[in-house]
Design an enzyme around this catalytic site. Structure first.
Site, PDB file in Angstrom:
ATOM      1  N   ARG A 126      -2.157  -6.359  -8.216  1.00 51.68           N
ATOM      2  CA  ARG A 126      -1.105  -7.341  -7.968  1.00 51.68           C
ATOM      3  C   ARG A 126      -1.093  -8.444  -9.004  1.00 51.68           C
ATOM      4  NH1 ARG A 126      -3.003  -7.893  -1.959  1.00 51.68           N
ATOM      5  NH2 ARG A 126      -4.828  -7.297  -3.146  1.00 51.68           N
ATOM      6  N   SER A 162      -2.846  -7.546   3.303  1.00 49.89           N
ATOM      7  CA  SER A 162      -3.135  -7.319   4.719  1.00 49.89           C
ATOM      8  C   SER A 162      -3.458  -8.650   5.400  1.00 49.89           C
ATOM      9  CB  SER A 162      -4.332  -6.376   4.877  1.00 49.89           C
ATOM     10  OG  SER A 162      -4.047  -5.133   4.310  1.00 49.89           O
ATOM     11  N   LYS A 171     -18.655  -5.199   6.781  1.00 47.20           N
ATOM     12  CA  LYS A 171     -17.389  -5.927   6.607  1.00 47.20           C
ATOM     13  C   LYS A 171     -16.617  -5.875   7.919  1.00 47.20           C
ATOM     14  CE  LYS A 171     -13.305  -6.212   3.708  1.00 47.20           C
ATOM     15  NZ  LYS A 171     -12.483  -5.564   2.686  1.00 47.20           N
ATOM     16  N   HIS A 226       0.841  -1.198   0.000  1.00 43.24           N
ATOM     17  CA  HIS A 226       0.000   0.000   0.000  1.00 43.24           C
ATOM     18  C   HIS A 226       0.882   1.257   0.000  1.00 43.24           C
ATOM     19  CE1 HIS A 226      -3.184  -2.568   2.255  1.00 43.24           C
ATOM     20  NE2 HIS A 226      -3.650  -2.370   1.044  1.00 43.24           N
TER      21      HIS A 226
END
Ligand code: ADP
Length: 161
Positions: free
Chosen positions: A90, A128, A41, A17
């Site tokens: 990614r 993460s 979430k 990030h």
């Protein structure tokens, strides 16, 4: 003034990030890292913790701010007069999701614009969730998160159940 918003969960912020933030900060007059708070979430770290982690990580970047929003991202972009949203890519799996995400936002707002930056190859397998998993199992996350917050995250991951 070119304002770019980098939205995400940042649970927690990783070196991947941070790399995207640094690169975006060279392309825009101002970058706002915005935690998109979605009440449905469940995040591991609280909103305050995640914001604090980002603040400490970007403290040397003059044109980067940290904020959060619990509404629609397109509304947030309008509110801050953003030129575009920034996302990192990614792998192919990210592409699929991001394509859907961009189409969905374009549907909500025809003026919506997004800029995609390719992840640095060093960080292309970093997420993460990997940081959380490795940290909780007692592994060293030093090479995965910004140096300023490494110990704090490592300790918090060890303590939380
Ligand atoms: P979200 O939960 O919205 O996917 P994240 O905080 O996980 O939010 O990620 C925000 C953005 O950063 C996404 O576009 C994601 O693809 C990108 N990103 C995540 N990890 C990396 C990384 N290691 N390198 C580059 N971009 C990344």
């Amino acid at each position: 003034m070119k304002i770019m918003v980098y939205p995400g969960s940042f649970d927690p912020i990783t070196l991947g990030h941070l790399d995207i933030i640094k690169r975006a900060s060279k392309m825009a007059d101002k970058v706002i890292v915005a935690i998109m708070h979605n009440p449905s979430k469940k995040c591991y770290f609280s909103l305050e913790e995640r914001m604090e982690f980002i603040r400490k990580s970007v403290k040397d970047l003059d044109n980067v701010e940290v904020d959060f929003s619990d509404g629609l991202m397109v509304d947030y972009l309008k509110k801050v007069s953003a030129t575009a949203a920034i996302r990192g890519l990614r792998a192919i799996t990210d592409f699929e999701y991001e394509l859907q995400w961009a189409a969905f936002n374009q549907n909500l707002d025809p003026d919506f614009e997004a800029v995609f930056l390719m992840a640095n190859s060093e960080h292309s397998f970093l997420s993460s969730s990997i940081v959380r998993e490795i940290g909780r199992m007692g592994g060293d996350i030093k090479k995965m998160v910004p140096q300023e917050i490494y110990e704090e995250i490592q300790n918090k991951l060890k303590d939380k159940v």
